[in-house]
Motif scaffolding. Structure first.
Motif, PDB file in Angstrom:
ATOM      1  N   LEU A   1      -4.620  -0.584   1.898  1.00  0.00           N
ATOM      2  CA  LEU A   1      -4.976  -1.071   0.222  1.00  0.00           C
ATOM      3  C   LEU A   1      -3.480  -1.461  -0.122  1.00  0.00           C
ATOM      4  N   GLY A   2      -2.504  -2.010   0.442  1.00  0.00           N
ATOM      5  CA  GLY A   2      -1.450  -2.549  -0.075  1.00  0.00           C
ATOM      6  C   GLY A   2      -1.517  -3.744  -0.933  1.00  0.00           C
ATOM      7  N   TYR A   3      -2.681  -4.522  -0.626  1.00  0.00           N
ATOM      8  CA  TYR A   3      -2.861  -5.586  -1.511  1.00  0.00           C
ATOM      9  C   TYR A   3      -3.187  -5.208  -2.754  1.00  0.00           C
ATOM     10  N   GLN A   4      -3.560  -4.308  -3.391  1.00  0.00           N
ATOM     11  CA  GLN A   4      -3.847  -3.798  -4.680  1.00  0.00           C
ATOM     12  C   GLN A   4      -2.490  -3.527  -5.449  1.00  0.00           C
ATOM     13  N   PRO A   5      -2.257  -4.161  -6.550  1.00  0.00           N
ATOM     14  CA  PRO A   5      -0.985  -3.961  -7.255  1.00  0.00           C
ATOM     15  C   PRO A   5      -0.392  -2.616  -7.444  1.00  0.00           C
ATOM     16  N   GLY A   6      -1.174  -1.556  -7.354  1.00  0.00           N
ATOM     17  CA  GLY A   6      -0.378  -0.235  -7.722  1.00  0.00           C
ATOM     18  C   GLY A   6      -0.066   0.438  -6.324  1.00  0.00           C
ATOM     19  N   THR A   7      -0.336  -0.425  -5.316  1.00  0.00           N
ATOM     20  CA  THR A   7       0.138   0.479  -3.944  1.00  0.00           C
ATOM     21  C   THR A   7       1.566  -0.078  -3.689  1.00  0.00           C
ATOM     22  N   ARG A   8       2.251   1.306  -3.250  1.00  0.00           N
ATOM     23  CA  ARG A   8       3.623   0.929  -2.748  1.00  0.00           C
ATOM     24  C   ARG A   8       3.952   1.328  -1.136  1.00  0.00           C
ATOM     25  N   MET A   9       4.947   0.237  -0.555  1.00  0.00           N
ATOM     26  CA  MET A   9       5.333   0.534   0.824  1.00  0.00           C
ATOM     27  C   MET A   9       6.811   0.574   0.837  1.00  0.00           C
ATOM     28  N   LYS A  10       7.380   0.829   1.865  1.00  0.00           N
ATOM     29  CA  LYS A  10       8.729   0.727   1.854  1.00  0.00           C
ATOM     30  C   LYS A  10       9.296   0.521   3.406  1.00  0.00           C
ATOM     31  N   SER A  11      10.556   0.233   3.520  1.00  0.00           N
ATOM     32  CA  SER A  11      11.152   0.099   4.740  1.00  0.00           C
ATOM     33  C   SER A  11      12.731   0.099   4.603  1.00  0.00           C
ATOM     34  N   THR A  12      13.493   0.236   5.608  1.00  0.00           N
ATOM     35  CA  THR A  12      14.766   0.291   5.831  1.00  0.00           C
ATOM     36  C   THR A  12      15.151  -1.222   5.202  1.00  0.00           C
ATOM     37  N   PRO A  13      16.655  -1.483   4.834  1.00  0.00           N
ATOM     38  CA  PRO A  13      17.026  -2.414   4.278  1.00  0.00           C
ATOM     39  C   PRO A  13      17.361  -3.895   5.371  1.00  0.00           C
ATOM     40  N   ASP A  14      17.382  -3.067   6.634  1.00  0.00           N
ATOM     41  CA  ASP A  14      17.778  -4.063   7.769  1.00  0.00           C
ATOM     42  C   ASP A  14      16.513  -4.447   8.417  1.00  0.00           C
ATOM     43  N   THR A  15      15.387  -4.210   8.155  1.00  0.00           N
ATOM     44  CA  THR A  15      14.104  -4.078   8.884  1.00  0.00           C
ATOM     45  C   THR A  15      13.531  -5.540   8.523  1.00  0.00           C
ATOM     46  N   SER A  16      13.011  -6.361   9.523  1.00  0.00           N
ATOM     47  CA  SER A  16      12.329  -7.597   9.203  1.00  0.00           C
ATOM     48  C   SER A  16      11.131  -7.416  10.063  1.00  0.00           C
ATOM     49  N   LEU A  17       9.984  -8.018   9.559  1.00  0.00           N
ATOM     50  CA  LEU A  17       8.736  -7.941  10.181  1.00  0.00           C
ATOM     51  C   LEU A  17       7.878  -9.506   9.762  1.00  0.00           C
ATOM     52  N   CYS A  18       7.092  -9.799  10.705  1.00  0.00           N
ATOM     53  CA  CYS A  18       6.421 -10.934  10.615  1.00  0.00           C
ATOM     54  C   CYS A  18       5.467 -11.114   9.489  1.00  0.00           C
ATOM     55  N   HIS A  19       5.352 -10.276   8.616  1.00  0.00           N
ATOM     56  CA  HIS A  19       4.451 -10.312   7.574  1.00  0.00           C
ATOM     57  C   HIS A  19       5.270  -9.801   6.250  1.00  0.00           C
ATOM     58  N   THR A  20       6.683 -10.006   6.173  1.00  0.00           N
ATOM     59  CA  THR A  20       7.319  -9.663   5.073  1.00  0.00           C
ATOM     60  C   THR A  20       8.418 -10.784   4.625  1.00  0.00           C
ATOM     61  N   GLY A  21       8.264 -10.973   3.414  1.00  0.00           N
ATOM     62  CA  GLY A  21       9.034 -12.023   2.533  1.00  0.00           C
ATOM     63  C   GLY A  21       9.623 -11.584   1.383  1.00  0.00           C
ATOM     64  N   PHE A  22       9.686 -12.525   0.243  1.00  0.00           N
ATOM     65  CA  PHE A  22      10.208 -11.845  -1.023  1.00  0.00           C
ATOM     66  C   PHE A  22       9.781 -13.328  -1.933  1.00  0.00           C
ATOM     67  N   ARG A  23      10.120 -12.664  -3.282  1.00  0.00           N
ATOM     68  CA  ARG A  23      10.275 -13.731  -4.210  1.00  0.00           C
ATOM     69  C   ARG A  23      11.478 -13.260  -5.242  1.00  0.00           C
ATOM     70  N   CYS A  24      11.642 -14.184  -6.151  1.00  0.00           N
ATOM     71  CA  CYS A  24      13.165 -13.647  -6.834  1.00  0.00           C
ATOM     72  C   CYS A  24      12.860 -13.693  -8.382  1.00  0.00           C
ATOM     73  N   ALA A  25      13.411 -13.029  -9.137  1.00  0.00           N
ATOM     74  CA  ALA A  25      13.407 -13.100 -10.451  1.00  0.00           C
ATOM     75  C   ALA A  25      14.912 -13.668 -11.033  1.00  0.00           C
ATOM     76  N   ARG A  26      14.588 -13.704 -12.585  1.00  0.00           N
ATOM     77  CA  ARG A  26      15.938 -13.913 -13.202  1.00  0.00           C
ATOM     78  C   ARG A  26      15.746 -13.551 -14.551  1.00  0.00           C
ATOM     79  N   SER A  27      17.071 -13.042 -15.287  1.00  0.00           N
ATOM     80  CA  SER A  27      16.974 -12.793 -16.489  1.00  0.00           C
ATOM     81  C   SER A  27      17.598 -13.788 -17.272  1.00  0.00           C
ATOM     82  N   ALA A  28      16.704 -14.510 -18.239  1.00  0.00           N
ATOM     83  CA  ALA A  28      17.158 -15.590 -18.865  1.00  0.00           C
ATOM     84  C   ALA A  28      16.279 -15.708 -20.244  1.00  0.00           C
TER      85      ALA A  28
END
Length: 363
Positions: A330-357
């Motif tokens: 149920l990870g696609y629901q906004p209240g669900t968490r997941m985790k992994s080590t900072p070096d891990t890469s997978l075929c379904h993991t990306g990111f988006r960025c934020a900015r304080s301004a």
């Protein structure tokens, strides 16, 4: 209901990094006391102008202003590591979409960055890994031919030598026709490097969930409380029998273009499904929310702990991915968490960025 264990197969432990400081040098300069007041005045004005300009830059850089406010965050499914709790978040800018292959390619061209997936793990990092398996690569989803126990997540994950952001399915695959798809096979460290280059940062976990909810109060999904159906898919997730058969009712077997589905109430695309997104925070099962107090701009716990892997330090991932299915994840629901080590890469993991301004004019 079982939870996805995307973090289990991994190659190496995280590497701690520190930043040098030069404060002692300033203390040895007596002339600094005479020039400091005008310098501070000029620097303050310059900083204020820069922050205002960053707001303009954010609008031109595909970012959306997320107005500050107070909301109840946490799981609607009773997840022990995501209890409902109240948070007050200051306004910030967030990428309207996940970072695309084209954007990441521009970063690599400008910096020469080599991702973790493109780097063979050192023996000192993973001493128990056989030498014949010590090669560059990443984790790829491979549907099993037969029915499997959904607790046996290793049945559909395979370490593929040569798999990385350029060739997401391994050697022979490419990004042809996928410039507007989210970049994948990027670790938390890779995401951090991109964010620094872009003059941005990763969002905190609280910022991410606040934004994903799009102004809706405790809704089950990013678009409201109506469940997605094959006839009316709302996000790029799994349809069919997981993990063997995907009916492709939403039109996608893997990643989708970052604007393939309508935005949420804040104008953000892909906050549900498509790819998991790295957040800044360390993961801790007791590190997200206190029902007895209102947290103001929380930055997450100071340390990480995962009871499923006590020795591994992990960062938070949010949003689910194209492999999420109601019978499994149920990870696609906004209240669900997941985790992994900072070096891990997978075929379904990306990111988006934020900015304080500063917010847009008139807000």
């Amino acid at each position: 209901m079982a939870r996805a264990r995307v973090d289990a197969p991994r190659r190496r432990p995280p590497i701690a990094r520190t930043s040098p400081r030069g404060d002692d040098d300033a203390m040895r300069l007596p002339w600094l006391a005479r020039v400091l007041p005008p310098v501070v005045l000029v620097a303050g004005a310059a900083l204020a102008f820069a922050v205002w300009r960053w707001g303009d830059a954010a609008r031109a850089d595909g970012m959306v202003w997320i107005p500050g406010g107070e909301a109840v965050l946490g799981s609607q499914n009773g997840d022990a590591d995501a209890p409902p709790h109240r948070v007050r978040v200051s306004g910030f800018w967030l990428d309207a979409t996940e970072v695309t292959n084209a954007q990441f390619a521009a970063f690599v061209a400008a910096t020469g960055h080599v991702t973790d997936a493109e780097t063979p793990p050192a023996k000192a990092d993973v001493p128990d890994l056989p030498d014949d398996q010590r090669g560059a690569g990443s984790l790829v989803f491979v549907p099993p031919p037969d029915a499997v126990d959904l607790r046996a997540f290793w049945s559909w994950w395979r370490f593929v030598p040569g798999a990385n952001w350029r060739q997401p399915d391994g050697p022979g695959s490419s990004l042809a026709g996928k410039d507007d798809h989210p970049v994948v096979h990027v670790s938390w460290r890779d995401a951090q490097a991109y964010a620094r280059w872009a003059g941005k940062r990763l969002p905190s976990e609280a910022e991410w969930e606040f934004a994903a909810r799009g102004g809706l109060a405790q809704a089950r999904y990013a678009w409201g409380d109506e469940a997605p159906t094959d006839a009316a898919p709302r996000a790029n997730i799994w349809q069919g029998e997981f993990p063997r058969r995907n009916t492709l009712a939403d039109g996608f077997a893997a990643t989708a273009p970052v604007r393939a589905f309508p935005p949420n109430g804040f104008g953000l695309h892909g906050m549900s499904g498509n790819v998991w997104e790295w957040c800044q925070d360390w993961y801790h099962p007791q590190g997200y929310g206190d029902a007895a107090a209102v947290a103001v701009d929380p930055q997450g716990p100071a340390t990480s702990f995962d009871p499923q892997e006590p020795g591994a330090h992990k960062r938070v991932m949010r949003g689910g991915a194209f492999l999420c299915s109601d019978v499994y994840c149920l990870g696609y629901q906004p209240g669900t968490r997941m985790k992994s080590t900072p070096d891990t890469s997978l075929c379904h993991t990306g990111f988006r960025c934020a900015r304080s301004a500063q917010p847009p004019a008139g807000r």
